[in-house]
Design a protein around this motif. Structure first.
Motif, PDB file in Angstrom:
ATOM      1  N   GLU A 147       0.832  -1.191   0.000  1.00 32.18           N
ATOM      2  CA  GLU A 147       0.000   0.000   0.000  1.00 32.18           C
ATOM      3  C   GLU A 147       0.873   1.250   0.000  1.00 32.18           C
ATOM      4  O   GLU A 147       0.612   2.202  -0.732  1.00 32.18           O
ATOM      5  CB  GLU A 147      -0.867  -0.045   1.243  1.00 32.18           C
ATOM      6  CG  GLU A 147      -2.147   0.726   1.112  1.00 32.18           C
ATOM      7  CD  GLU A 147      -2.870   0.704   2.429  1.00 32.18           C
ATOM      8  OE1 GLU A 147      -3.156  -0.396   2.934  1.00 32.18           O
ATOM      9  OE2 GLU A 147      -3.129   1.798   2.957  1.00 32.18           O
ATOM     10  N   GLN A 153      -5.478   0.898  -2.178  1.00 29.47           N
ATOM     11  CA  GLN A 153      -5.734   0.337  -0.856  1.00 29.47           C
ATOM     12  C   GLN A 153      -6.738  -0.803  -0.862  1.00 29.47           C
ATOM     13  O   GLN A 153      -6.559  -1.802  -0.167  1.00 29.47           O
ATOM     14  CB  GLN A 153      -6.212   1.407   0.108  1.00 29.47           C
ATOM     15  CG  GLN A 153      -6.079   0.893   1.514  1.00 29.47           C
ATOM     16  CD  GLN A 153      -6.821   1.714   2.515  1.00 29.47           C
ATOM     17  OE1 GLN A 153      -7.789   2.378   2.199  1.00 29.47           O
ATOM     18  NE2 GLN A 153      -6.365   1.650   3.737  1.00 29.47           N
ATOM     19  N   ALA A 156      -5.022  -3.891  -1.485  1.00 31.26           N
ATOM     20  CA  ALA A 156      -4.259  -4.402  -0.338  1.00 31.26           C
ATOM     21  C   ALA A 156      -5.188  -5.068   0.674  1.00 31.26           C
ATOM     22  O   ALA A 156      -4.870  -6.121   1.226  1.00 31.26           O
ATOM     23  CB  ALA A 156      -3.496  -3.255   0.324  1.00 31.26           C
TER      24      ALA A 156
END
Ligand SMILES: Nc1ncnc2c1ncn2[C@@H]1O[C@H](COP(=O)(O)OP(=O)(O)O)[C@@H](O)[C@H]1O
Ligand SMILES: [Mg+2]
Lengths: 271, 273
Positions: A147, A153, A156
Protein backbone atom coordinates in the motif's frame (compact mmCIF):
# COMPACT_ATOMS: atom_id res chain seq x y z
CA UNK A 1 -4.34 -37.79 0.01
CA UNK A 2 -6.68 -36.78 2.76
CA UNK A 3 -3.89 -36.44 5.26
CA UNK A 4 -4.14 -32.70 4.91
CA UNK A 5 -4.66 -32.36 8.61
CA UNK A 6 -1.77 -31.07 10.57
CA UNK A 7 1.39 -29.69 9.19
CA UNK A 8 0.85 -29.90 5.45
CA UNK A 9 -1.41 -26.88 5.24
CA UNK A 10 -0.30 -25.24 8.41
CA UNK A 11 0.69 -21.88 7.06
CA UNK A 12 -0.26 -20.42 10.42
CA UNK A 13 3.23 -21.09 11.67
CA UNK A 14 4.48 -18.55 9.16
CA UNK A 15 2.77 -15.79 11.10
CA UNK A 16 4.52 -16.91 14.25
CA UNK A 17 7.88 -16.93 12.51
CA UNK A 18 7.23 -13.38 11.40
CA UNK A 19 7.15 -12.28 15.04
CA UNK A 20 10.83 -13.09 15.53
CA UNK A 21 13.36 -10.35 15.97
CA UNK A 22 16.31 -10.79 13.67
CA UNK A 23 18.11 -8.24 11.49
CA UNK A 24 16.09 -9.29 8.44
CA UNK A 25 12.84 -9.25 10.38
CA UNK A 26 13.55 -5.68 11.45
CA UNK A 27 14.09 -4.38 7.92
CA UNK A 28 11.39 -2.15 6.49
CA UNK A 29 8.91 -4.43 4.71
CA UNK A 30 9.09 -2.31 1.56
CA UNK A 31 12.76 -3.15 1.10
CA UNK A 32 12.04 -6.86 1.42
CA UNK A 33 9.04 -6.74 -0.87
CA UNK A 34 10.90 -4.87 -3.61
CA UNK A 35 13.97 -7.06 -3.36
CA UNK A 36 11.88 -10.20 -3.53
CA UNK A 37 9.97 -8.82 -6.49
CA UNK A 38 13.21 -8.12 -8.28
CA UNK A 39 14.44 -11.62 -7.46
CA UNK A 40 11.31 -13.16 -8.92
CA UNK A 41 11.44 -11.06 -12.08
CA UNK A 42 15.07 -12.02 -12.67
CA UNK A 43 14.37 -15.72 -12.17
CA UNK A 44 11.22 -15.81 -14.24
CA UNK A 45 12.77 -13.93 -17.14
CA UNK A 46 15.38 -16.60 -17.81
CA UNK A 47 15.37 -18.44 -21.11
CA UNK A 48 13.21 -21.58 -21.04
CA UNK A 49 16.16 -23.93 -21.50
CA UNK A 50 18.23 -22.27 -18.82
CA UNK A 51 19.22 -24.27 -15.77
CA UNK A 52 22.74 -23.60 -14.60
CA UNK A 53 22.49 -19.81 -14.57
CA UNK A 54 19.53 -19.99 -12.18
CA UNK A 55 21.25 -22.07 -9.54
CA UNK A 56 23.31 -19.24 -7.99
CA UNK A 57 20.05 -17.48 -7.17
CA UNK A 58 19.63 -20.00 -4.37
CA UNK A 59 21.93 -17.81 -2.36
CA UNK A 60 19.17 -15.31 -1.64
CA UNK A 61 16.74 -17.71 0.07
CA UNK A 62 19.65 -19.46 1.77
CA UNK A 63 21.06 -16.29 3.30
CA UNK A 64 17.67 -14.98 4.40
CA UNK A 65 16.81 -18.30 5.94
CA UNK A 66 20.07 -18.33 7.90
CA UNK A 67 19.94 -14.72 9.07
CA UNK A 68 16.22 -14.90 9.73
CA UNK A 69 16.75 -17.99 11.87
CA UNK A 70 14.00 -19.87 10.04
CA UNK A 71 13.48 -23.61 10.60
CA UNK A 72 14.88 -25.26 7.49
CA UNK A 73 12.66 -28.32 7.53
CA UNK A 74 9.46 -26.36 7.93
CA UNK A 75 10.23 -23.94 5.10
CA UNK A 76 11.27 -26.85 2.89
CA UNK A 77 7.98 -28.61 3.47
CA UNK A 78 6.12 -25.47 2.45
CA UNK A 79 8.21 -25.11 -0.70
CA UNK A 80 7.68 -28.73 -1.68
CA UNK A 81 3.96 -28.00 -2.01
CA UNK A 82 4.56 -26.13 -5.27
CA UNK A 83 6.37 -29.03 -6.93
CA UNK A 84 3.27 -30.93 -8.08
CA UNK A 85 1.86 -27.76 -9.60
CA UNK A 86 5.09 -27.00 -11.41
CA UNK A 87 5.22 -30.57 -12.70
CA UNK A 88 1.67 -30.31 -13.95
CA UNK A 89 2.74 -27.44 -16.15
CA UNK A 90 6.19 -28.77 -16.99
CA UNK A 91 5.44 -32.38 -17.78
CA UNK A 92 3.75 -31.60 -21.05
CA UNK A 93 6.97 -30.13 -22.38
CA UNK A 94 8.78 -33.43 -23.02
CA UNK A 95 5.75 -34.58 -25.02
CA UNK A 96 5.66 -31.62 -27.33
CA UNK A 97 9.27 -30.54 -27.43
CA UNK A 98 11.45 -33.37 -28.72
CA UNK A 99 14.21 -31.30 -30.13
CA UNK A 100 17.51 -32.86 -29.06
CA UNK A 101 19.49 -30.27 -27.17
CA UNK A 102 22.30 -32.33 -25.75
CA UNK A 103 23.55 -35.84 -25.45
CA UNK A 104 24.80 -37.65 -22.41
CA UNK A 105 26.56 -40.73 -23.69
CA UNK A 106 24.15 -42.22 -26.14
CA UNK A 107 21.14 -40.64 -24.40
CA UNK A 108 19.36 -37.87 -26.26
CA UNK A 109 18.14 -35.12 -23.99
CA UNK A 110 15.06 -33.46 -25.41
CA UNK A 111 14.50 -29.77 -24.99
CA UNK A 112 11.22 -30.63 -23.28
CA UNK A 113 13.00 -32.33 -20.41
CA UNK A 114 15.32 -29.42 -19.93
CA UNK A 115 12.52 -26.87 -19.96
CA UNK A 116 10.56 -29.03 -17.54
CA UNK A 117 13.46 -29.02 -15.09
CA UNK A 118 13.87 -25.33 -15.69
CA UNK A 119 10.24 -24.72 -14.76
CA UNK A 120 10.69 -26.78 -11.64
CA UNK A 121 13.73 -24.79 -10.53
CA UNK A 122 11.95 -21.55 -11.26
CA UNK A 123 8.98 -22.65 -9.20
CA UNK A 124 11.14 -23.68 -6.28
CA UNK A 125 13.14 -20.46 -6.36
CA UNK A 126 10.15 -18.15 -6.55
CA UNK A 127 8.17 -20.12 -4.00
CA UNK A 128 11.04 -20.10 -1.54
CA UNK A 129 11.53 -16.37 -1.95
CA UNK A 130 7.84 -15.70 -1.46
CA UNK A 131 7.46 -18.00 1.54
CA UNK A 132 10.57 -16.64 3.19
CA UNK A 133 9.31 -13.12 2.59
CA UNK A 134 6.15 -13.96 4.52
CA UNK A 135 8.13 -15.68 7.25
CA UNK A 136 10.42 -12.69 7.84
CA UNK A 137 7.82 -9.98 7.31
CA UNK A 138 4.33 -11.27 8.04
CA UNK A 139 1.55 -11.06 5.54
CA UNK A 140 -0.21 -8.01 6.98
CA UNK A 141 3.03 -6.05 6.89
CA UNK A 142 3.51 -7.05 3.27
CA UNK A 143 0.07 -5.74 2.40
CA UNK A 144 0.87 -2.55 4.23
CA UNK A 145 4.15 -2.21 2.37
CA UNK A 146 2.40 -2.72 -0.97
CA UNK A 147 0.00 0.00 0.00
CA UNK A 148 2.85 2.37 0.87
CA UNK A 149 4.33 1.49 -2.51
CA UNK A 150 1.19 2.98 -4.05
CA UNK A 151 -0.83 -0.13 -4.64
CA UNK A 152 -4.51 0.84 -4.39
CA UNK A 153 -5.73 0.34 -0.86
CA UNK A 154 -8.77 -1.72 -1.68
CA UNK A 155 -6.45 -4.12 -3.42
CA UNK A 156 -4.26 -4.40 -0.34
CA UNK A 157 -7.31 -5.05 1.82
CA UNK A 158 -8.52 -7.69 -0.62
CA UNK A 159 -5.15 -9.36 -0.42
CA UNK A 160 -5.27 -9.38 3.35
CA UNK A 161 -8.70 -10.98 3.23
CA UNK A 162 -7.55 -13.52 0.73
CA UNK A 163 -4.89 -14.55 3.18
CA UNK A 164 -7.40 -14.87 5.97
CA UNK A 165 -9.67 -16.71 3.55
CA UNK A 166 -7.03 -19.33 2.91
CA UNK A 167 -7.09 -20.26 6.58
CA UNK A 168 -10.84 -20.30 6.64
CA UNK A 169 -10.98 -22.43 3.53
CA UNK A 170 -8.39 -24.89 4.72
CA UNK A 171 -10.00 -25.11 8.14
CA UNK A 172 -13.37 -25.87 6.66
CA UNK A 173 -11.78 -28.18 4.13
CA UNK A 174 -9.96 -30.16 6.76
CA UNK A 175 -13.13 -30.54 8.75
CA UNK A 176 -15.24 -31.60 5.79
CA UNK A 177 -12.58 -34.00 4.60
CA UNK A 178 -12.30 -35.49 8.06
CA UNK A 179 -16.05 -35.95 8.33
CA UNK A 180 -16.07 -37.62 4.94
CA UNK A 181 -13.11 -39.78 5.80
CA UNK A 182 -14.82 -40.98 8.94
CA UNK A 183 -17.94 -41.90 7.06
CA UNK A 184 -16.16 -43.72 4.27
CA UNK A 185 -14.26 -45.79 6.83
CA UNK A 186 -10.91 -45.13 5.26
CA UNK A 187 -11.92 -46.44 1.83
CA UNK A 188 -10.81 -44.50 -1.17
CA UNK A 189 -13.92 -42.40 -1.03
CA UNK A 190 -17.08 -42.05 -2.94
CA UNK A 191 -15.99 -41.14 -6.41
CA UNK A 192 -16.09 -38.01 -8.44
CA UNK A 193 -19.79 -37.33 -8.11
CA UNK A 194 -19.61 -37.06 -4.37
CA UNK A 195 -16.40 -35.16 -4.61
CA UNK A 196 -18.32 -32.49 -6.49
CA UNK A 197 -20.88 -32.17 -3.76
CA UNK A 198 -18.09 -32.08 -1.20
CA UNK A 199 -16.56 -29.09 -2.94
CA UNK A 200 -19.94 -27.41 -3.24
CA UNK A 201 -20.57 -27.93 0.42
CA UNK A 202 -17.15 -26.54 1.19
CA UNK A 203 -17.71 -23.39 -0.84
CA UNK A 204 -21.03 -22.84 0.85
CA UNK A 205 -19.56 -23.23 4.33
CA UNK A 206 -16.72 -20.91 3.43
CA UNK A 207 -19.10 -18.34 2.06
CA UNK A 208 -21.21 -18.44 5.17
CA UNK A 209 -18.22 -18.00 7.37
CA UNK A 210 -16.89 -15.14 5.28
CA UNK A 211 -20.27 -13.51 5.67
CA UNK A 212 -20.14 -13.87 9.43
CA UNK A 213 -16.63 -12.45 9.53
CA UNK A 214 -17.77 -9.51 7.47
CA UNK A 215 -20.63 -9.05 9.90
CA UNK A 216 -18.19 -8.98 12.82
CA UNK A 217 -16.06 -6.41 11.00
CA UNK A 218 -19.02 -4.15 10.34
CA UNK A 219 -20.04 -4.46 13.97
CA UNK A 220 -16.74 -2.87 14.90
CA UNK A 221 -17.02 0.07 12.57
CA UNK A 222 -15.26 -1.33 9.52
CA UNK A 223 -15.63 0.99 6.56
CA UNK A 224 -13.43 -0.61 3.93
CA UNK A 225 -10.12 0.46 5.36
CA UNK A 226 -7.83 -1.53 7.61
CA UNK A 227 -5.76 0.71 9.83
CA UNK A 228 -2.68 -0.29 11.66
CA UNK A 229 -0.63 1.34 14.34
CA UNK A 230 2.21 -1.02 14.65
CA UNK A 231 5.41 -1.46 12.71
CA UNK A 232 6.47 2.14 12.56
CA UNK A 233 9.33 1.15 10.30
CA UNK A 234 11.25 3.58 8.22
CA UNK A 235 13.29 3.25 5.11
CA UNK A 236 16.87 4.01 6.07
CA UNK A 237 20.47 3.25 5.19
CA UNK A 238 20.24 -0.43 6.11
CA UNK A 239 17.29 -0.86 3.80
CA UNK A 240 19.08 0.88 0.93
CA UNK A 241 22.12 -1.29 1.49
CA UNK A 242 20.04 -4.45 1.61
CA UNK A 243 18.16 -3.61 -1.54
CA UNK A 244 21.11 -2.21 -3.44
CA UNK A 245 23.32 -5.17 -2.59
CA UNK A 246 20.89 -7.88 -3.49
CA UNK A 247 19.46 -6.25 -6.58
CA UNK A 248 22.88 -5.61 -8.09
CA UNK A 249 23.77 -9.22 -7.37
CA UNK A 250 20.57 -10.40 -9.05
CA UNK A 251 21.24 -8.30 -12.11
CA UNK A 252 24.81 -9.56 -12.35
CA UNK A 253 23.68 -13.16 -11.97
CA UNK A 254 20.97 -12.56 -14.52
CA UNK A 255 23.36 -11.11 -17.09
CA UNK A 256 26.25 -13.47 -16.58
CA UNK A 257 26.01 -17.19 -16.16
CA UNK A 258 28.12 -17.56 -13.04
CA UNK A 259 28.59 -21.35 -13.07
CA UNK A 260 29.68 -21.23 -16.68
CA UNK A 261 32.10 -18.39 -15.99
CA UNK A 262 33.54 -20.25 -13.04
CA UNK A 263 33.78 -23.43 -15.06
CA UNK A 264 35.50 -21.47 -17.80
CA UNK A 265 37.90 -20.05 -15.29
CA UNK A 266 39.04 -23.50 -14.26
CA UNK A 267 39.23 -25.08 -17.68
CA UNK A 268 40.63 -21.96 -19.27
CA UNK A 269 37.98 -21.66 -21.96
CA UNK A 270 35.82 -18.59 -21.92
CA UNK A 271 32.32 -18.95 -23.35
CA UNK B 1 -30.61 10.64 27.65
CA UNK B 2 -33.73 8.66 28.32
CA UNK B 3 -33.58 6.15 31.13
CA UNK B 4 -34.20 3.19 28.88
CA UNK B 5 -31.53 2.25 26.49
CA UNK B 6 -32.93 -0.43 24.20
CA UNK B 7 -36.43 -0.10 22.89
CA UNK B 8 -37.72 -2.66 20.41
CA UNK B 9 -41.20 -2.01 19.02
CA UNK B 10 -43.25 -4.57 17.10
CA UNK B 11 -40.23 -6.04 15.41
CA UNK B 12 -40.89 -8.50 12.59
CA UNK B 13 -38.30 -10.26 10.54
CA UNK B 14 -38.80 -12.47 7.55
CA UNK B 15 -35.74 -13.95 5.86
CA UNK B 16 -35.55 -13.84 2.07
CA UNK B 17 -36.50 -17.52 1.96
CA UNK B 18 -39.80 -16.61 3.68
CA UNK B 19 -38.80 -18.00 7.09
CA UNK B 20 -40.55 -15.81 9.63
CA UNK B 21 -37.93 -15.55 12.35
CA UNK B 22 -39.42 -12.80 14.53
CA UNK B 23 -43.10 -12.01 15.07
CA UNK B 24 -44.15 -8.80 16.72
CA UNK B 25 -41.34 -8.63 19.26
CA UNK B 26 -41.43 -5.69 21.69
CA UNK B 27 -39.49 -4.95 24.84
CA UNK B 28 -37.76 -2.20 26.74
CA UNK B 29 -34.43 -2.50 28.47
CA UNK B 30 -33.17 0.03 31.00
CA UNK B 31 -29.69 1.27 31.77
CA UNK B 32 -27.59 -1.25 33.66
CA UNK B 33 -30.10 -4.05 33.30
CA UNK B 34 -28.89 -7.55 32.58
CA UNK B 35 -31.36 -9.43 30.45
CA UNK B 36 -31.31 -13.03 29.33
CA UNK B 37 -32.95 -14.04 26.08
CA UNK B 38 -33.66 -17.72 26.12
CA UNK B 39 -35.18 -20.08 23.64
CA UNK B 40 -34.52 -23.38 21.91
CA UNK B 41 -32.46 -23.62 18.75
CA UNK B 42 -34.08 -21.69 15.95
CA UNK B 43 -36.24 -19.62 18.30
CA UNK B 44 -34.90 -16.44 16.74
CA UNK B 45 -32.38 -15.31 19.33
CA UNK B 46 -29.53 -14.61 16.95
CA UNK B 47 -31.86 -12.96 14.48
CA UNK B 48 -33.04 -10.62 17.21
CA UNK B 49 -29.52 -9.69 18.27
CA UNK B 50 -28.45 -8.97 14.71
CA UNK B 51 -31.12 -6.31 14.58
CA UNK B 52 -29.74 -4.51 17.60
CA UNK B 53 -26.67 -3.35 15.75
CA UNK B 54 -28.34 -2.94 12.43
CA UNK B 55 -26.83 -5.87 10.62
CA UNK B 56 -30.28 -7.13 9.72
CA UNK B 57 -32.97 -4.61 9.00
CA UNK B 58 -36.44 -5.12 10.32
CA UNK B 59 -39.15 -6.24 7.95
CA UNK B 60 -41.36 -4.02 10.07
CA UNK B 61 -41.16 -2.41 13.47
CA UNK B 62 -38.54 -0.14 14.96
CA UNK B 63 -35.54 -0.15 17.22
CA UNK B 64 -34.35 2.70 19.38
CA UNK B 65 -30.95 2.57 21.05
CA UNK B 66 -30.41 5.35 23.58
CA UNK B 67 -31.93 8.38 21.94
CA UNK B 68 -31.37 7.26 18.40
CA UNK B 69 -33.73 5.41 16.18
CA UNK B 70 -31.80 2.87 14.19
CA UNK B 71 -31.25 4.23 10.70
CA UNK B 72 -28.50 4.65 8.18
CA UNK B 73 -27.32 7.89 9.77
CA UNK B 74 -27.21 6.60 13.33
CA UNK B 75 -25.71 3.25 12.41
CA UNK B 76 -22.03 4.07 13.15
CA UNK B 77 -22.87 5.48 16.57
CA UNK B 78 -25.16 2.57 17.34
CA UNK B 79 -22.52 0.07 16.37
CA UNK B 80 -20.17 1.71 18.82
CA UNK B 81 -22.77 1.76 21.57
CA UNK B 82 -23.79 -1.86 21.10
CA UNK B 83 -20.83 -4.15 21.59
CA UNK B 84 -21.72 -7.41 19.87
CA UNK B 85 -19.93 -10.60 20.84
CA UNK B 86 -20.74 -13.25 18.27
CA UNK B 87 -21.35 -16.87 18.96
CA UNK B 88 -18.25 -18.22 17.27
CA UNK B 89 -15.20 -16.24 18.39
CA UNK B 90 -13.43 -17.51 15.27
CA UNK B 91 -15.60 -15.14 13.25
CA UNK B 92 -14.74 -12.21 15.43
CA UNK B 93 -10.99 -12.65 15.41
CA UNK B 94 -9.86 -11.97 11.90
CA UNK B 95 -6.69 -9.97 12.38
CA UNK B 96 -3.18 -11.42 12.50
CA UNK B 97 -2.61 -10.89 16.21
CA UNK B 98 -4.71 -10.41 19.32
CA UNK B 99 -3.44 -6.85 19.59
CA UNK B 100 -4.49 -6.00 16.04
CA UNK B 101 -7.88 -7.53 16.65
CA UNK B 102 -8.54 -5.54 19.79
CA UNK B 103 -7.21 -2.40 18.11
CA UNK B 104 -9.41 -2.87 15.06
CA UNK B 105 -12.48 -1.15 16.51
CA UNK B 106 -10.74 1.86 18.10
CA UNK B 107 -8.77 2.49 14.91
CA UNK B 108 -11.98 2.43 12.91
CA UNK B 109 -13.31 5.02 15.34
CA UNK B 110 -10.42 7.19 14.27
CA UNK B 111 -8.43 7.10 17.50
CA UNK B 112 -4.71 7.84 17.45
CA UNK B 113 -2.13 5.11 17.91
CA UNK B 114 -1.50 6.15 21.52
CA UNK B 115 -5.15 6.26 22.49
CA UNK B 116 -5.67 2.95 20.78
CA UNK B 117 -2.81 1.40 22.71
CA UNK B 118 -4.35 2.55 26.00
CA UNK B 119 -7.75 1.20 25.01
CA UNK B 120 -6.32 -2.12 23.89
CA UNK B 121 -4.32 -2.66 27.04
CA UNK B 122 -7.27 -1.72 29.24
CA UNK B 123 -9.56 -4.10 27.40
CA UNK B 124 -7.04 -6.94 27.54
CA UNK B 125 -6.49 -6.32 31.24
CA UNK B 126 -10.20 -6.40 31.81
CA UNK B 127 -10.48 -9.91 30.39
CA UNK B 128 -7.15 -11.10 31.76
CA UNK B 129 -5.49 -11.59 28.40
CA UNK B 130 -2.63 -9.11 28.41
CA UNK B 131 -0.02 -11.79 27.92
CA UNK B 132 -1.75 -12.95 24.74
CA UNK B 133 -1.36 -9.65 22.94
CA UNK B 134 1.13 -10.74 20.30
CA UNK B 135 -0.30 -14.17 19.62
CA UNK B 136 -2.22 -15.00 16.47
CA UNK B 137 -5.81 -15.68 17.53
CA UNK B 138 -5.93 -19.18 16.06
CA UNK B 139 -3.34 -20.32 18.58
CA UNK B 140 -5.61 -19.61 21.53
CA UNK B 141 -7.77 -22.00 23.50
CA UNK B 142 -11.56 -21.77 23.32
CA UNK B 143 -11.87 -19.83 26.54
CA UNK B 144 -9.07 -17.46 25.60
CA UNK B 145 -10.65 -16.82 22.22
CA UNK B 146 -13.91 -15.94 23.88
CA UNK B 147 -12.26 -13.53 26.29
CA UNK B 148 -10.29 -11.87 23.52
CA UNK B 149 -13.47 -11.58 21.46
CA UNK B 150 -15.02 -9.74 24.38
CA UNK B 151 -11.96 -7.49 24.59
CA UNK B 152 -12.30 -6.57 20.90
CA UNK B 153 -15.68 -5.13 21.80
CA UNK B 154 -14.71 -3.59 25.16
CA UNK B 155 -12.00 -1.53 23.48
CA UNK B 156 -14.75 0.46 21.75
CA UNK B 157 -16.22 1.39 25.16
CA UNK B 158 -19.72 0.17 24.38
CA UNK B 159 -22.59 0.99 26.69
CA UNK B 160 -24.41 -2.21 25.92
CA UNK B 161 -22.82 -5.63 25.75
CA UNK B 162 -24.64 -8.15 23.63
CA UNK B 163 -23.49 -11.75 23.79
CA UNK B 164 -24.83 -14.59 21.67
CA UNK B 165 -24.57 -17.92 23.47
CA UNK B 166 -21.32 -17.01 25.20
CA UNK B 167 -20.81 -20.29 27.03
CA UNK B 168 -21.34 -22.46 23.97
CA UNK B 169 -18.45 -24.81 23.41
CA UNK B 170 -16.53 -23.88 26.55
CA UNK B 171 -15.26 -26.43 29.02
CA UNK B 172 -16.61 -26.13 32.59
CA UNK B 173 -13.68 -24.17 33.89
CA UNK B 174 -13.59 -21.72 31.00
CA UNK B 175 -17.34 -21.35 31.36
CA UNK B 176 -17.02 -20.53 35.06
CA UNK B 177 -14.27 -18.03 34.35
CA UNK B 178 -16.38 -16.34 31.70
CA UNK B 179 -19.42 -16.07 33.95
CA UNK B 180 -17.28 -14.50 36.68
CA UNK B 181 -15.89 -12.06 34.12
CA UNK B 182 -19.34 -11.07 32.87
CA UNK B 183 -20.63 -10.67 36.39
CA UNK B 184 -17.99 -8.03 37.01
CA UNK B 185 -19.23 -5.82 34.16
CA UNK B 186 -21.56 -2.94 34.81
CA UNK B 187 -22.69 -2.52 31.25
CA UNK B 188 -26.24 -3.06 30.19
CA UNK B 189 -26.07 -6.70 29.16
CA UNK B 190 -28.14 -8.78 26.82
CA UNK B 191 -27.22 -12.44 26.77
CA UNK B 192 -28.81 -15.19 24.74
CA UNK B 193 -28.41 -18.81 25.64
CA UNK B 194 -30.00 -22.08 26.37
CA UNK B 195 -27.52 -22.48 29.18
CA UNK B 196 -30.14 -21.50 31.74
CA UNK B 197 -27.76 -21.95 34.64
CA UNK B 198 -25.64 -19.19 33.25
CA UNK B 199 -28.66 -16.95 32.72
CA UNK B 200 -29.68 -17.62 36.30
CA UNK B 201 -26.34 -16.32 37.50
CA UNK B 202 -26.05 -13.37 35.17
CA UNK B 203 -29.48 -11.98 34.52
CA UNK B 204 -32.17 -10.76 36.85
CA UNK B 205 -34.62 -10.54 33.97
CA UNK B 206 -35.39 -13.03 31.21
CA UNK B 207 -37.23 -12.89 27.93
CA UNK B 208 -38.44 -16.19 26.51
CA UNK B 209 -38.57 -16.54 22.75
CA UNK B 210 -40.37 -19.36 21.03
CA UNK B 211 -40.75 -19.60 17.27
CA UNK B 212 -40.07 -15.90 16.93
CA UNK B 213 -42.60 -14.77 19.53
CA UNK B 214 -42.06 -13.48 23.04
CA UNK B 215 -43.71 -16.01 25.34
CA UNK B 216 -42.73 -14.38 28.61
CA UNK B 217 -40.76 -11.44 29.95
CA UNK B 218 -40.11 -11.08 33.65
CA UNK B 219 -37.89 -11.85 36.61
CA UNK B 220 -35.64 -14.78 35.82
CA UNK B 221 -36.69 -16.75 38.88
CA UNK B 222 -40.39 -16.50 38.11
CA UNK B 223 -39.81 -17.69 34.60
CA UNK B 224 -37.57 -20.56 35.56
CA UNK B 225 -40.11 -21.73 38.11
CA UNK B 226 -42.80 -21.87 35.45
CA UNK B 227 -42.21 -25.41 34.28
CA UNK B 228 -45.22 -25.35 31.98
CA UNK B 229 -43.80 -22.41 30.08
CA UNK B 230 -40.32 -23.87 29.85
CA UNK B 231 -41.72 -27.10 28.53
CA UNK B 232 -43.75 -25.53 25.75
CA UNK B 233 -40.67 -23.58 24.72
CA UNK B 234 -38.55 -26.74 24.65
CA UNK B 235 -36.40 -25.60 27.55
CA UNK B 236 -35.39 -27.21 30.79
CA UNK B 237 -35.20 -25.84 34.28
CA UNK B 238 -31.61 -25.00 35.22
CA UNK B 239 -29.77 -27.73 37.09
CA UNK B 240 -29.18 -25.40 39.98
CA UNK B 241 -32.92 -25.18 40.52
CA UNK B 242 -33.82 -28.77 39.93
CA UNK B 243 -32.77 -29.83 43.39
CA UNK B 244 -29.97 -32.30 43.21
CA UNK B 245 -31.11 -35.87 43.69
CA UNK B 246 -27.77 -36.79 45.22
CA UNK B 247 -27.55 -34.23 47.95
CA UNK B 248 -31.16 -33.24 48.45
CA UNK B 249 -33.45 -36.25 48.16
CA UNK B 250 -36.31 -34.18 49.52
CA UNK B 251 -36.05 -32.03 46.37
CA UNK B 252 -35.75 -28.97 48.49
CA UNK B 253 -35.79 -26.13 45.97
CA UNK B 254 -32.62 -24.13 46.05
CA UNK B 255 -34.49 -21.14 44.83
CA UNK B 256 -35.59 -19.77 48.13
CA UNK B 257 -32.02 -19.47 49.32
CA UNK B 258 -30.53 -16.09 48.48
CA UNK B 259 -27.13 -17.10 47.08
CA UNK B 260 -28.89 -18.67 44.15
CA UNK B 261 -26.07 -20.81 43.10
CA UNK B 262 -23.65 -22.07 45.65
CA UNK B 263 -20.17 -21.52 44.31
CA UNK B 264 -19.46 -25.20 43.92
CA UNK B 265 -22.53 -26.08 41.91
CA UNK B 266 -21.53 -24.76 38.53
CA UNK B 267 -22.38 -28.15 37.12
CA UNK B 268 -25.00 -30.49 38.45
CA UNK B 269 -22.74 -33.06 39.90
CA UNK B 270 -19.44 -31.72 40.97
CA UNK B 271 -20.15 -32.35 44.61
CA UNK B 272 -17.67 -31.74 47.28
CA UNK B 273 -19.32 -33.29 50.30
N1 LIG C 1 -29.89 -16.54 6.85
C1 LIG C 1 -31.06 -17.18 7.07
N2 LIG C 1 -31.90 -17.43 6.05
C2 LIG C 1 -33.08 -18.05 6.28
N3 LIG C 1 -33.52 -18.47 7.46
C3 LIG C 1 -32.72 -18.25 8.53
C4 LIG C 1 -31.46 -17.60 8.39
N4 LIG C 1 -30.89 -17.53 9.62
C5 LIG C 1 -31.76 -18.11 10.47
N5 LIG C 1 -32.86 -18.54 9.83
C6 LIG C 1 -34.03 -19.17 10.44
O1 LIG C 1 -34.62 -18.27 11.33
C7 LIG C 1 -35.02 -18.93 12.51
C8 LIG C 1 -34.34 -18.32 13.71
O2 LIG C 1 -32.96 -18.56 13.66
P1 LIG C 1 -31.91 -18.01 14.72
O3 LIG C 1 -32.19 -16.58 14.98
O4 LIG C 1 -30.55 -18.36 14.24
O5 LIG C 1 -32.28 -18.88 16.00
P2 LIG C 1 -31.46 -19.11 17.34
O6 LIG C 1 -30.30 -18.18 17.36
O7 LIG C 1 -32.46 -18.84 18.42
O8 LIG C 1 -31.04 -20.54 17.35
C9 LIG C 1 -34.70 -20.40 12.32
O9 LIG C 1 -35.84 -21.04 11.87
C10 LIG C 1 -33.66 -20.39 11.24
O10 LIG C 1 -33.75 -21.57 10.47
MG1 LIG D 1 -28.27 -18.56 17.47
Amino acid sequence: MLAIDGSFLDFKQLDLLALRQTPVHRLDPRAKVLTTLCFIICVVSFDRYQISAMLPFLIYPAVLMAVGDLPFGYIMRKIVIVIPFALMIGLFNPIFDRQVLMQIGSLDIWGGWISCISILIRAILTASAAIILVAITGFPAICEALEKLKMPQTFAVQLLFLYRYIFVLTDEGVRTARARQLRTFGKRGLGIRHFGSLVGHLLLRTWERAERIHMAMLARGFAGEIHSTRRQSHFGRTELLFMGGWISLFILLRLYNAPQLLGGLFTGTMP
Amino acid sequence: MSHHIVHVKNLQHTYPDKTVALRDVSFLIHHGESVGIIGANGAGKSTLLLHLNGYLSATSGEIIIGDDQLSKETLPEIRRTVGMVFQDPEDQLFMPTVYDDVAFGPLNLGLSADETETRVMEALQRVGAVELRDKPPYHLSGGEKKRVAIATVLSMLPEILVLDEPTNGLDPQARRQLIALLQAFHHTRIVTSHDLDMILELCERTIVLHEGKIMADGPTLDIFNNEELLKTCRLEKPFAMQGCPVCSPDKRPLVSQPPLVPPHSSKPHDHEH
